[in-house]
Design a protein around this motif. Structure first.
Motif, PDB file in Angstrom:
ATOM      1  N   ASP A  12      31.842   9.026 -50.869  1.00  0.00           N
ATOM      2  CA  ASP A  12      30.654   8.580 -50.198  1.00  0.00           C
ATOM      3  C   ASP A  12      29.900   7.383 -50.693  1.00  0.00           C
ATOM      4  O   ASP A  12      30.117   7.193 -51.914  1.00  0.00           O
ATOM      5  CB  ASP A  12      29.679   9.707 -50.220  1.00  0.00           C
ATOM      6  CG  ASP A  12      29.827  11.240 -49.628  1.00  0.00           C
ATOM      7  OD1 ASP A  12      30.335  10.847 -48.399  1.00  0.00           O
ATOM      8  OD2 ASP A  12      30.032  12.058 -50.203  1.00  0.00           O
ATOM      9  N   PHE A  13      29.501   6.705 -49.781  1.00  0.00           N
ATOM     10  CA  PHE A  13      28.819   5.243 -50.108  1.00  0.00           C
ATOM     11  C   PHE A  13      27.358   5.411 -49.802  1.00  0.00           C
ATOM     12  O   PHE A  13      26.910   5.735 -48.762  1.00  0.00           O
ATOM     13  CB  PHE A  13      29.434   4.126 -49.523  1.00  0.00           C
ATOM     14  CG  PHE A  13      30.985   3.957 -49.851  1.00  0.00           C
ATOM     15  CD1 PHE A  13      31.251   3.088 -50.725  1.00  0.00           C
ATOM     16  CD2 PHE A  13      31.992   4.724 -49.197  1.00  0.00           C
ATOM     17  CE1 PHE A  13      32.889   3.061 -50.859  1.00  0.00           C
ATOM     18  CE2 PHE A  13      33.486   4.576 -49.229  1.00  0.00           C
ATOM     19  CZ  PHE A  13      33.482   3.759 -50.338  1.00  0.00           C
ATOM     20  N   ILE A  19      21.692  -1.190 -55.486  1.00  0.00           N
ATOM     21  CA  ILE A  19      22.759  -0.699 -56.418  1.00  0.00           C
ATOM     22  C   ILE A  19      23.845  -0.006 -55.313  1.00  0.00           C
ATOM     23  O   ILE A  19      23.183   1.020 -54.625  1.00  0.00           O
ATOM     24  CB  ILE A  19      22.152   0.111 -57.361  1.00  0.00           C
ATOM     25  CG1 ILE A  19      21.431  -0.592 -58.354  1.00  0.00           C
ATOM     26  CG2 ILE A  19      23.516   0.899 -57.993  1.00  0.00           C
ATOM     27  CD1 ILE A  19      20.727   0.521 -59.206  1.00  0.00           C
ATOM     28  N   LEU A  20      24.952  -0.155 -55.121  1.00  0.00           N
ATOM     29  CA  LEU A  20      25.964   0.509 -54.370  1.00  0.00           C
ATOM     30  C   LEU A  20      26.333   1.725 -55.201  1.00  0.00           C
ATOM     31  O   LEU A  20      26.839   1.336 -56.377  1.00  0.00           O
ATOM     32  CB  LEU A  20      26.889  -0.373 -53.981  1.00  0.00           C
ATOM     33  CG  LEU A  20      28.397   0.462 -53.437  1.00  0.00           C
ATOM     34  CD1 LEU A  20      27.787   0.790 -51.984  1.00  0.00           C
ATOM     35  CD2 LEU A  20      29.422  -0.603 -53.110  1.00  0.00           C
ATOM     36  N   ILE A  21      26.336   2.764 -54.420  1.00  0.00           N
ATOM     37  CA  ILE A  21      26.536   3.964 -55.185  1.00  0.00           C
ATOM     38  C   ILE A  21      27.972   4.602 -54.529  1.00  0.00           C
ATOM     39  O   ILE A  21      27.889   4.787 -53.273  1.00  0.00           O
ATOM     40  CB  ILE A  21      25.359   4.967 -55.430  1.00  0.00           C
ATOM     41  CG1 ILE A  21      24.306   4.355 -56.141  1.00  0.00           C
ATOM     42  CG2 ILE A  21      26.185   6.086 -56.127  1.00  0.00           C
ATOM     43  CD1 ILE A  21      23.023   5.350 -56.138  1.00  0.00           C
ATOM     44  N   ILE A  22      29.123   4.786 -55.338  1.00  0.00           N
ATOM     45  CA  ILE A  22      30.183   5.314 -54.698  1.00  0.00           C
ATOM     46  C   ILE A  22      30.370   6.531 -55.379  1.00  0.00           C
ATOM     47  O   ILE A  22      30.507   6.795 -56.680  1.00  0.00           O
ATOM     48  CB  ILE A  22      31.388   4.363 -54.888  1.00  0.00           C
ATOM     49  CG1 ILE A  22      31.248   2.921 -54.500  1.00  0.00           C
ATOM     50  CG2 ILE A  22      32.671   5.140 -54.379  1.00  0.00           C
ATOM     51  CD1 ILE A  22      32.303   2.178 -54.587  1.00  0.00           C
ATOM     52  N   HIS A  32      41.127   7.163 -65.944  1.00  0.00           N
ATOM     53  CA  HIS A  32      41.044   6.099 -64.953  1.00  0.00           C
ATOM     54  C   HIS A  32      41.192   6.176 -63.599  1.00  0.00           C
ATOM     55  O   HIS A  32      41.061   5.358 -62.838  1.00  0.00           O
ATOM     56  CB  HIS A  32      42.006   4.647 -65.424  1.00  0.00           C
ATOM     57  CG  HIS A  32      41.683   4.396 -66.928  1.00  0.00           C
ATOM     58  ND1 HIS A  32      42.667   3.537 -67.460  1.00  0.00           N
ATOM     59  CD2 HIS A  32      40.762   4.505 -67.836  1.00  0.00           C
ATOM     60  CE1 HIS A  32      42.146   3.229 -68.712  1.00  0.00           C
ATOM     61  NE2 HIS A  32      40.900   3.795 -68.812  1.00  0.00           N
ATOM     62  N   MET A  33      41.135   7.288 -63.058  1.00  0.00           N
ATOM     63  CA  MET A  33      41.236   7.555 -61.565  1.00  0.00           C
ATOM     64  C   MET A  33      40.231   6.773 -60.927  1.00  0.00           C
ATOM     65  O   MET A  33      40.447   6.008 -59.902  1.00  0.00           O
ATOM     66  CB  MET A  33      41.479   8.997 -61.188  1.00  0.00           C
ATOM     67  CG  MET A  33      41.728   9.551 -60.063  1.00  0.00           C
ATOM     68  SD  MET A  33      42.053  11.492 -60.059  1.00  0.00           S
ATOM     69  CE  MET A  33      42.436  11.462 -58.154  1.00  0.00           C
ATOM     70  N   VAL A  34      39.039   7.220 -61.180  1.00  0.00           N
ATOM     71  CA  VAL A  34      37.678   6.713 -60.484  1.00  0.00           C
ATOM     72  C   VAL A  34      37.501   5.132 -60.713  1.00  0.00           C
ATOM     73  O   VAL A  34      37.362   4.719 -59.676  1.00  0.00           O
ATOM     74  CB  VAL A  34      36.412   7.596 -60.980  1.00  0.00           C
ATOM     75  CG1 VAL A  34      35.091   7.108 -60.405  1.00  0.00           C
ATOM     76  CG2 VAL A  34      36.702   9.063 -60.380  1.00  0.00           C
ATOM     77  N   ARG A  35      37.905   4.653 -62.044  1.00  0.00           N
ATOM     78  CA  ARG A  35      37.759   2.957 -62.021  1.00  0.00           C
ATOM     79  C   ARG A  35      38.943   2.613 -61.309  1.00  0.00           C
ATOM     80  O   ARG A  35      38.356   1.512 -60.652  1.00  0.00           O
ATOM     81  CB  ARG A  35      37.906   3.205 -63.459  1.00  0.00           C
ATOM     82  CG  ARG A  35      36.750   3.671 -64.487  1.00  0.00           C
ATOM     83  CD  ARG A  35      37.138   3.437 -65.970  1.00  0.00           C
ATOM     84  NE  ARG A  35      37.122   2.052 -66.423  1.00  0.00           N
ATOM     85  CZ  ARG A  35      37.617   1.593 -67.396  1.00  0.00           C
ATOM     86  NH1 ARG A  35      37.789   2.625 -68.389  1.00  0.00           N
ATOM     87  NH2 ARG A  35      37.569   0.462 -67.499  1.00  0.00           N
ATOM     88  N   ILE A  36      40.092   3.068 -61.204  1.00  0.00           N
ATOM     89  CA  ILE A  36      41.048   2.464 -60.304  1.00  0.00           C
ATOM     90  C   ILE A  36      40.657   2.414 -58.843  1.00  0.00           C
ATOM     91  O   ILE A  36      40.802   1.535 -58.090  1.00  0.00           O
ATOM     92  CB  ILE A  36      42.441   3.073 -60.641  1.00  0.00           C
ATOM     93  CG1 ILE A  36      42.929   2.758 -61.877  1.00  0.00           C
ATOM     94  CG2 ILE A  36      43.342   2.642 -59.646  1.00  0.00           C
ATOM     95  CD1 ILE A  36      44.201   3.687 -62.467  1.00  0.00           C
ATOM     96  N   LEU A  37      40.090   3.739 -58.328  1.00  0.00           N
ATOM     97  CA  LEU A  37      39.650   3.962 -56.886  1.00  0.00           C
ATOM     98  C   LEU A  37      38.540   3.012 -56.892  1.00  0.00           C
ATOM     99  O   LEU A  37      38.547   2.276 -55.641  1.00  0.00           O
ATOM    100  CB  LEU A  37      39.433   5.242 -56.883  1.00  0.00           C
ATOM    101  CG  LEU A  37      40.508   6.303 -56.515  1.00  0.00           C
ATOM    102  CD1 LEU A  37      39.873   7.571 -56.566  1.00  0.00           C
ATOM    103  CD2 LEU A  37      40.971   5.948 -55.309  1.00  0.00           C
ATOM    104  N   THR A  38      37.612   2.831 -57.450  1.00  0.00           N
ATOM    105  CA  THR A  38      36.398   1.982 -57.391  1.00  0.00           C
ATOM    106  C   THR A  38      36.893   0.348 -57.290  1.00  0.00           C
ATOM    107  O   THR A  38      36.280  -0.177 -56.510  1.00  0.00           O
ATOM    108  CB  THR A  38      35.532   2.090 -58.213  1.00  0.00           C
ATOM    109  OG1 THR A  38      34.847   3.652 -58.480  1.00  0.00           O
ATOM    110  CG2 THR A  38      34.289   1.285 -58.413  1.00  0.00           C
ATOM    111  N   GLY A  39      37.644   0.079 -58.236  1.00  0.00           N
ATOM    112  CA  GLY A  39      38.180  -1.323 -58.331  1.00  0.00           C
ATOM    113  C   GLY A  39      38.901  -1.608 -56.883  1.00  0.00           C
ATOM    114  O   GLY A  39      38.661  -2.612 -56.462  1.00  0.00           O
ATOM    115  N   THR A  40      39.717  -0.637 -56.496  1.00  0.00           N
ATOM    116  CA  THR A  40      40.530  -0.946 -55.184  1.00  0.00           C
ATOM    117  C   THR A  40      39.565  -1.097 -53.967  1.00  0.00           C
ATOM    118  O   THR A  40      39.900  -2.047 -53.274  1.00  0.00           O
ATOM    119  CB  THR A  40      41.549   0.290 -55.186  1.00  0.00           C
ATOM    120  OG1 THR A  40      42.318   0.249 -56.198  1.00  0.00           O
ATOM    121  CG2 THR A  40      42.402   0.080 -53.890  1.00  0.00           C
ATOM    122  N   LEU A  41      38.430  -0.050 -53.980  1.00  0.00           N
ATOM    123  CA  LEU A  41      37.675   0.082 -52.970  1.00  0.00           C
ATOM    124  C   LEU A  41      36.638  -1.627 -52.743  1.00  0.00           C
ATOM    125  O   LEU A  41      36.404  -1.922 -51.789  1.00  0.00           O
ATOM    126  CB  LEU A  41      36.669   1.101 -52.831  1.00  0.00           C
ATOM    127  CG  LEU A  41      37.265   2.416 -52.546  1.00  0.00           C
ATOM    128  CD1 LEU A  41      36.510   3.523 -52.804  1.00  0.00           C
ATOM    129  CD2 LEU A  41      37.935   2.432 -51.231  1.00  0.00           C
TER     130      LEU A  41
END
Length: 109
Positions: A12-13, A19-22, A32-41
């Motif tokens: 959800d965004f 502040i953008l909250i994902i 690192h799963m959430v960090r990688i997903l965030t960088g990709t998004l």
């Protein structure tokens, strides 16, 4: 060796006070799963990736194809419910328009 499988069941965004909250919901999160997903998004949001490339990325299952590793300073584990039948957890990444020094996602992309 047995491969770890964790499932992201929702992303959800929302924006609040600049502040953008994902927010991610899932059965668990790998290193690192959430960090990688965030960088990709973030790369997709900046126009550096299109929808077709996102589909290819998921099919490839290759870290090299994913986006940059978002800095940990904007990451928060919101909830881990070990008693929940659905094994759901929540994590959020906060992206500030004016980030603290060292947390600049735009410069890292």
């Amino acid at each position: 060796s047995e491969m770890c499988k964790e499932t992201v069941t929702g992303i959800d965004f929302c924006e609040k006070d600049g502040i953008l909250i994902i927010s991610y919901t899932g059965t668990g999160f790998l290193y690192h799963m959430v960090r990688i997903l965030t960088g990709t998004l973030v790369e997709a949001g900046m126009g550096k990736r299109d929808i077709a490339s996102m589909t290819e990325l998921l099919k490839a299952k290759n870290r090299e194809s994913a986006g940059f590793l978002a800095p940990a300073c904007g990451l928060l584990l919101k909830e881990a419910d070990m008693n929940n039948r659905n094994n759901q957890g929540n994590a959020s990444a906060f992206l500030h328009k004016k980030p603290k020094k060292g947390c600049e996602l735009i410069n890292a992309a």
